[in-house]
Enzyme design. Structure first.
Site, PDB file in Angstrom:
ATOM      1  N   ASP A  74       0.842  -1.200   0.000  1.00 40.24           N
ATOM      2  CA  ASP A  74       0.000   0.000   0.000  1.00 40.24           C
ATOM      3  C   ASP A  74       0.879   1.253   0.000  1.00 40.24           C
ATOM      4  O   ASP A  74       2.096   1.169   0.176  1.00 40.24           O
ATOM      5  CB  ASP A  74      -0.940   0.017   1.210  1.00 40.24           C
ATOM      6  CG  ASP A  74      -0.197  -0.009   2.549  1.00 40.24           C
ATOM      7  OD1 ASP A  74       0.919  -0.594   2.597  1.00 40.24           O
ATOM      8  OD2 ASP A  74      -0.707   0.556   3.525  1.00 40.24           O
ATOM      9  N   GLU A 136       0.011  -1.265   5.851  1.00 39.51           N
ATOM     10  CA  GLU A 136       1.135  -0.852   6.703  1.00 39.51           C
ATOM     11  C   GLU A 136       1.003   0.613   7.064  1.00 39.51           C
ATOM     12  O   GLU A 136       1.365   1.027   8.157  1.00 39.51           O
ATOM     13  CB  GLU A 136       2.458  -1.103   5.971  1.00 39.51           C
ATOM     14  CG  GLU A 136       3.689  -0.951   6.858  1.00 39.51           C
ATOM     15  CD  GLU A 136       4.244   0.468   6.946  1.00 39.51           C
ATOM     16  OE1 GLU A 136       5.030   0.723   7.862  1.00 39.51           O
ATOM     17  OE2 GLU A 136       3.871   1.321   6.112  1.00 39.51           O
TER      18      GLU A 136
END
Ligand code: ZN
Length: 381
Positions: A74, A136
Site C-alpha cells: 500500500d 502498513e
C-alpha cells in the site's frame, strides 16, 4: 523497470477515510502473477472481512531456515495539486524515478522479484519468501494478521523500507492516546457551582510531564538521533467561554518508546498516573487509544543477518525514528533488519522519487544476500 511502472500505475492508497482508501488487492494480484510465473508457490491471504486487502506469501524452495524479503503493497494518500508529476505514472527525469510508492516502497518489491530471477527451487538450500502486506500505512492490520496466522516462518527477514541501502536493526515504537475529562459546568462567579475539567487537565499535564522526565532519565539509547523516549502533547481542547466553568477537556498525545520499553505497560502506567491524580476529584476520565501502537524493535547486533548486511553494505547497523512492520516479523521468530533503496526524506512527500542509481546496487545486494542465506553451503558468516 516495467514491473516498477505497473506497480506505481496500480493505485493502492491506505487511508482511515474509506472514501480515499483503495485497498492493496490489485497490487497483490500483480505480484502474485509475476511470482507464480517465476516458479514461486503463491498464497494470497485476504484480511478477514476486507476482500480489498490481502497479504501475499510467495515461497520458492522449502525446508527450515530461509530468508523473507518483505514490503508493504500500500501507499499513503497524496496531496492533490502538490505533485509536479503524475503520482500514478512512473516518470523518469533528473536521474530519478518519480511516482507514489517509488521510495516507500513498491520499487523494493519489484527489485526483490528481479533479484530472484532465474532461481529454481532446486537451487535453494533454504527457502526464499517474498512477502507483501496490506495496510502498513494505517493500521498494520496486514502484519497483525500474519502474527495471528503464525505465517510465514523463516530465520531471517529484510524489510525494504527506505533506509538509503543502510542496514537498520532498531526503531522506536509509538502509540497515541486521547484523554477526556468530564467535570461540571457552572457560572464562573462561584467555583462551587461547577468542577473544572480544564483545571483538572492542568494537573494531569503536570503529572504526564513529570512522568516523561522520569522515562527520559531512566531510558537512553545513544544509537538514536533522539536518544530518549519522547512524549508529545499534540492537541488540547476544552471549554467554550471565559465565564463558564469548563465541563469537558480533551488532550491527545503520542509516546515513542525505545526498544525494551513495552507499549502495553506504558499505556497502563499512563492510565494509572492520570487516574491516581484525579482520585476523589469528582472528574470523570475517559481514555481512548487513537492508535493502538507499534512496538519498538531491536535485532541483536550479533544476529547473522545483521552481520551479513553489515559486511555486504559496508555500513554499521543503524537506528531510525520511523516505525515498521519489523516488530511483527520479530514476533514470528525472524531476525529482522530494515534495508531498502529509498530515502525516508522522500517518503510521504509530493513528487516522491527514487534515484535511478539505487536500482542496480539494490539488485546486486539482494542477490548476494539470497546467495549467502539460501544457496551457499558455507555457514552464513
Ligand atoms: Zn513504508
Amino acid at each position: 523497470m516495467d514491473m516498477i511502472g505497473e506497480l506505481i500505475g496500480t493505485p493502492s492508497i491506505s487511508c482511515a477515510d474509506p472514501a480515499i482508501d483503495q485497498g492493496n488487492r490489485a497490487v497483490i494480484d500483480l505480484l502474485a502473477d509475476w511470482l507464480e510465473a517465476a516458479g514461486f508457490a503463491i498464497e494470497i491471504m485476504p484480511l478477514p472481512g476486507t476482500p480489498a486487502r490481502a497479504n501475499l506469501i510467495a515461497t520458492l524452495g522449502s525446508g527450515p531456515g530461509g530468508l523473507v524479503l518483505a514490503g508493504h503493497a500500500d501507499t499513503v494518500p497524496y496531496d492533490t495539486g502538490a505533485w509536479q508529476h503524475d503520482p500514478f505514472r512512473l516518470t523518469e527525469a533528473d536521474q530519478r524515478l518519480y511516482g507514489l510508492g517509488t521510495s516507500d516502497m513498491k520499487t523494493f518489491l519489484a527489485l526483490a522479484i528481479e533479484s530472484s530471477r532465474g532461481l529454481r527451487a532446486a537451487d535453494l538450500r533454504e527457502p526464499l519468501v517474498i512477502l507483501a502486506t496490506a495496510d502498513e500505512e494505517t493500521s498494520m492490520s496486514g502484519a497483525r494478521a500474519l502474527v495471528e496466522q503464525q505465517r510465514p516462518h523463516a530465520r531471517h527477514a529484510i524489510i525494504g523500507e527506505p533506509t538509503g541501502l543502510r542496514p537498520v536493526r532498531m526503531h522506536k515504537g509509538i502509540f497515541m492516546e486521547r484523554i477526556r475529562l468530564h467535570g461540571h459546568a457552572g457560572h464562573s462567579s462561584n467555583p462551587a457551582l461547577g468542577n473544572s475539567a480544564l483545571e483538572a487537565m492542568h494537573r494531569v499535564i503536570g503529572v504526564i510531564l513529570a512522568w516523561r522526565g522520569e522515562l527520559q532519565a531512566d531510558h537512553h539509547n545513544p544509537l538514536f538521533a533522539v536518544p530518549v523516549p519522547t512524549l508529545n502533547l499534540g492537541h488540547i481542547h476544552g471549554g467554550d467561554s471565559p465565564n463558564r466553568i469548563c465541563a469537558e477537556c480533551e488532550l491527545q498525545l503520542d509516546l515513542r518508546p525505545l526498544p525494551g520499553m513495552d507499549i502495553h505497560q506504558l499505556r497502563g502506567e499512563l492510565h494509572r498516573r492520570v487516574t491516581g491524580t484525579l482520585e476523589d476529584s469528582g472528574i470523570g476520565i475517559h481514555f481512548d487509544a487513537l492508535f493502538d501502537g507499534i512496538p519498538a524493535m531491536e535485532t541483536a547486533p550479533d544476529a547473522a543477518i545483521v552481520q551479513l548486511a553489515e559486511r555486504l553494505t559496508g555500513h554499521a547497523p543503524e537506528a531510525v525514528a520511523f516505525a515498521t512492520e519489523a516488530p511483527y516479523l520479530t514476533q514470528l521468530g525472524m531476525d529482522t533488519i530494515i534495508l531498502g533503496p529509498g530515502n525516508i526524506e522522500q517518503a510521504h512527500q509530493p513528487d516522491e522519487y527514487l534515484a535511478l542509481d539505487r536500482l542496480q546496487p539494490t539488485i546486486d545486494l539482494l542477490r548476494r544476500l539470497i546467495k549467502s542465506v539460501c544457496i551457499s553451503t558455507d555457514r552464513l558468516l
